[in-house]
Scaffold this motif. Structure first.
Motif, short mmCIF file in Angstrom:
data_model
loop_
_atom_site.label_atom_id
_atom_site.label_comp_id
_atom_site.label_asym_id
_atom_site.label_seq_id
_atom_site.Cartn_x
_atom_site.Cartn_y
_atom_site.Cartn_z
N ARG A 56 88.89 -63.47 76.18
CA ARG A 56 87.47 -63.19 75.93
C ARG A 56 87.16 -61.76 76.37
NH1 ARG A 56 82.63 -66.85 76.00
NH2 ARG A 56 80.86 -65.77 76.89
N PRO A 57 86.41 -61.01 75.53
CA PRO A 57 86.03 -59.65 75.94
C PRO A 57 85.23 -59.71 77.24
CG PRO A 57 85.43 -60.07 73.64
CD PRO A 57 85.86 -61.37 74.22
N CYS A 58 85.55 -58.83 78.21
CA CYS A 58 84.95 -58.99 79.55
C CYS A 58 83.51 -58.50 79.60
CB CYS A 58 85.81 -58.37 80.62
SG CYS A 58 86.18 -56.68 80.28
N ASP A 59 82.98 -57.94 78.49
CA ASP A 59 81.55 -57.59 78.49
C ASP A 59 80.68 -58.74 77.98
OD1 ASP A 59 82.25 -57.61 75.83
OD2 ASP A 59 81.31 -55.69 75.34
N ASN A 60 81.28 -59.92 77.77
CA ASN A 60 80.52 -61.09 77.30
C ASN A 60 80.33 -62.07 78.45
OD1 ASN A 60 79.25 -62.98 75.76
ND2 ASN A 60 81.04 -63.52 74.52
N PRO A 61 79.14 -62.09 79.08
CA PRO A 61 78.95 -62.87 80.31
C PRO A 61 79.03 -64.38 80.07
CG PRO A 61 76.86 -61.96 79.55
CD PRO A 61 77.91 -61.40 78.66
N LEU A 62 79.21 -65.11 81.18
CA LEU A 62 79.43 -66.57 81.10
C LEU A 62 78.20 -67.33 81.58
CD1 LEU A 62 82.98 -66.59 82.73
CD2 LEU A 62 82.42 -66.54 80.29
N ILE A 63 78.13 -68.59 81.21
CA ILE A 63 77.05 -69.46 81.69
C ILE A 63 77.53 -70.19 82.95
CG2 ILE A 63 75.62 -71.48 81.13
CD1 ILE A 63 75.91 -70.63 78.14
N PRO A 140 82.69 -71.35 79.55
CA PRO A 140 82.57 -70.95 78.15
C PRO A 140 83.31 -71.96 77.28
CG PRO A 140 84.25 -69.63 79.22
CD PRO A 140 83.63 -70.49 80.30
N SER A 141 83.05 -71.94 75.99
CA SER A 141 83.73 -72.88 75.10
C SER A 141 85.24 -72.79 75.29
CB SER A 141 83.34 -72.59 73.66
OG SER A 141 83.47 -71.21 73.39
N ALA A 142 85.89 -73.96 75.23
CA ALA A 142 87.31 -74.07 75.61
C ALA A 142 88.25 -73.72 74.45
CB ALA A 142 87.59 -75.47 76.14
N ASN A 143 87.89 -72.68 73.70
CA ASN A 143 88.73 -72.22 72.59
C ASN A 143 89.29 -70.85 72.92
OD1 ASN A 143 85.74 -71.67 72.24
ND2 ASN A 143 86.63 -70.07 70.96
N LEU A 144 90.31 -70.44 72.17
CA LEU A 144 90.75 -69.06 72.26
C LEU A 144 89.66 -68.23 71.58
CD1 LEU A 144 94.50 -69.59 71.38
CD2 LEU A 144 93.40 -69.56 73.63
N SER A 145 89.37 -67.07 72.13
CA SER A 145 88.23 -66.28 71.67
C SER A 145 88.29 -66.01 70.17
CB SER A 145 88.23 -64.94 72.42
OG SER A 145 86.94 -64.61 72.78
N GLY A 146 87.13 -66.13 69.53
CA GLY A 146 87.06 -65.87 68.09
C GLY A 146 87.13 -67.14 67.26
N LYS A 232 77.84 -59.60 69.95
CA LYS A 232 78.58 -58.41 69.54
C LYS A 232 79.93 -58.76 68.94
CE LYS A 232 78.37 -56.11 73.49
NZ LYS A 232 78.37 -55.09 74.53
N HIS A 233 80.39 -59.97 69.23
CA HIS A 233 81.78 -60.27 68.91
C HIS A 233 81.92 -61.25 67.75
CE1 HIS A 233 82.84 -58.09 72.51
NE2 HIS A 233 81.88 -58.74 73.14
N ARG A 234 83.04 -61.10 66.99
CA ARG A 234 83.36 -62.03 65.92
C ARG A 234 83.56 -63.41 66.55
NH1 ARG A 234 88.24 -63.51 62.97
NH2 ARG A 234 87.72 -63.80 60.78
N HIS A 235 83.09 -64.44 65.90
CA HIS A 235 83.08 -65.73 66.56
C HIS A 235 83.15 -66.85 65.53
CE1 HIS A 235 81.40 -67.18 70.68
NE2 HIS A 235 82.45 -67.87 70.32
N VAL A 323 73.10 -74.27 63.26
CA VAL A 323 74.21 -74.46 62.32
C VAL A 323 74.34 -73.22 61.44
CG1 VAL A 323 75.05 -75.87 60.39
CG2 VAL A 323 73.90 -76.97 62.33
N TYR A 324 73.20 -72.75 60.92
CA TYR A 324 73.21 -71.59 60.04
C TYR A 324 73.67 -70.34 60.80
CZ TYR A 324 71.59 -68.29 56.46
OH TYR A 324 71.53 -67.30 55.52
N ASN A 325 73.21 -70.17 62.04
CA ASN A 325 73.60 -69.02 62.86
C ASN A 325 75.12 -69.00 63.08
OD1 ASN A 325 74.20 -68.62 66.12
ND2 ASN A 325 73.08 -66.91 65.23
N ARG A 326 75.74 -70.18 63.39
CA ARG A 326 77.18 -70.21 63.62
C ARG A 326 77.94 -69.92 62.32
NH1 ARG A 326 74.16 -71.23 67.42
NH2 ARG A 326 74.84 -72.26 69.35
#
Ligand code: AMP
Ligand code: MG
Length: 340
Positions: A56-63, A140-146, A232-235, A323-326
């Motif tokens: 995960r890009p380190c400029d993307n903060p976590l919950i 964060p979501s338990a996927n590989l980033s992107g 900012k990131h592809r997702h 749903v539309y946003n994702r």
């Protein structure tokens, strides 16, 4: 690394996983939104591991996830009356609130910023795990980033097997898209940074003045400051490029059939089309079923020999906005309109 699997987790298992978290290890676990990759929010090393495992890009903060409001003072200070009202209405549940941060949490959690995103999840396994850990837990979501976020145990295993010491199986997530993220502003004003199952309509009905961050429906304007760094990131993207097709229903279905004949992957609603490369993401008039099924459907295309994917546009009302946003982010805002 050997990954230990916890099925039908009991108190003893929760205590063991809680201890792993407290000791700085990472554990993947179910929440009502999507599966999370958990780590102690107080431990720099553990939080760094989460970023590394996900790439995960380190400029993307976590919950930071808490088990009840009693844990809130560890992560946040100056809780405004608007924030308190949000907690009483929607916690535990799929709402994340941005608050001023304390100095106790790792600076990696907030990507160096002075606010922290906080949520108290509804899923009993998530809450009991955080309680057993005794510390706030980033997840964060338990996927590989992107990649699309995992909404079941099998998908979590697909991404994280061998990379983390433990995964808890909690079956399928009931919501299926990540939490709504809100920034409380002056008085009763809320800015929605990411849509989720706590919808703009629900928040307006509860008396809040709601403002949608423009990045929810449009690509980022790089000349403006970014309030939600995740944008900012592809997702959420499958490997093959995705295009959202909008227009009158019959015209869209005719176009999708044409694309199907050319070998494209098709994402539509239940009962609309059939074929080897067709995947459905819920009922046309039921946004809850769409949010439950979208990510799993997107993931399936990675196992099909398709070079392009075309998707039906959801109605962006209620949780349909999430749903539309994702889908927009998965398509990198690639939309086309067809006419009869
Ligand atoms: P994820 O954990 O992958 O569901 O992503 C968390 C989301 O919350 C991302 O979109 C982040 O950009 C957003 N977020 C986390 N912390 C903050 C913060 N302090 N301010 C604004 N957005 C945040
Ligand atoms: Mg994510």
């Amino acid at each position: 690394m050997q990954t230990e699997i916890f099925k039908n987790i009991d108190t003893e298992g929760l205590n063991r996983c809680g201890q792993m978290l407290r000791e700085g290890k990472v554990v993947a676990f179910p929440t009502e939104t999507v599966y999370g990759l958990g780590a102690s929010a107080l431990c720099d090393e553990a939080v760094a591991t989460v970023f590394a495992v996900k790439s995960r890009p380190c400029d993307n903060p976590l919950i930071a996830h808490i088990c009840d409001e009693g844990m809130l003072p560890i992560v946040a200070k100056e809780v405004s009356p608007v924030a308190k009202r949000l907690f009483s209405l929607y916690w535990p549940g799929p709402l994340t609130v941005i608050l001023p941060k304390t100095d106790t949490i790792s600076p990696l959690v907030t990507a160096g910023g002075n606010t922290v995103a906080v949520r108290c999840p509804l899923h009993p396994v998530a809450r009991e795990l955080i309680r057993a850990a005794g510390v706030p837990v980033v997840a964060p979501s338990a996927n590989l980033s992107g990649k699309p976020s995992p909404t079941d145990f099998e998908t979590t295993l697909e991404d994280l097997s061998g990379l983390v010491p433990a995964i808890i199986d909690g079956g399928k997530c009931s919501v299926g898209v990540e939490s709504t993220v809100v920034l409380p502003q002056d008085d009763n004003l809320l800015r929605i940074l990411r849509p989720g199952a706590i919808t703009p309509e629900m928040l307006s009905d509860a008396g809040f003045t709601v403002e949608l961050d423009p990045n929810i429906l449009s690509p980022l304007d790089h000349s403006k400051p970014v309030l939600s760094p995740g944008m900012k990131h592809r997702h959420y993207a499958p490997k093959a490029p995705l295009t959202i097709v909008k227009g009158e229903k019959q015209a869209v279905l005719d176009f999708l059939r044409q694309k199907q004949q050319q070998g494209a992957g098709i994402l539509c609603f239940e009962g609309e089309m059939e074929g080897d490369f067709v995947r459905c993401y819920g009922q046309e008039d039921d946004a809850d079923s769409q949010s439950q099924n979208l990510f799993a459907a997107l993931r399936q295309f990675d196992h099909l020999p398709v070079n392009e994917i075309y998707a039906r546009q959801p109605n962006p009302m209620g949780v349909g906005l999430a749903v539309y946003n994702r889908l927009l982010r998965a398509a990198e805002f690639n939309i086309m309109e067809v006419k009869q």
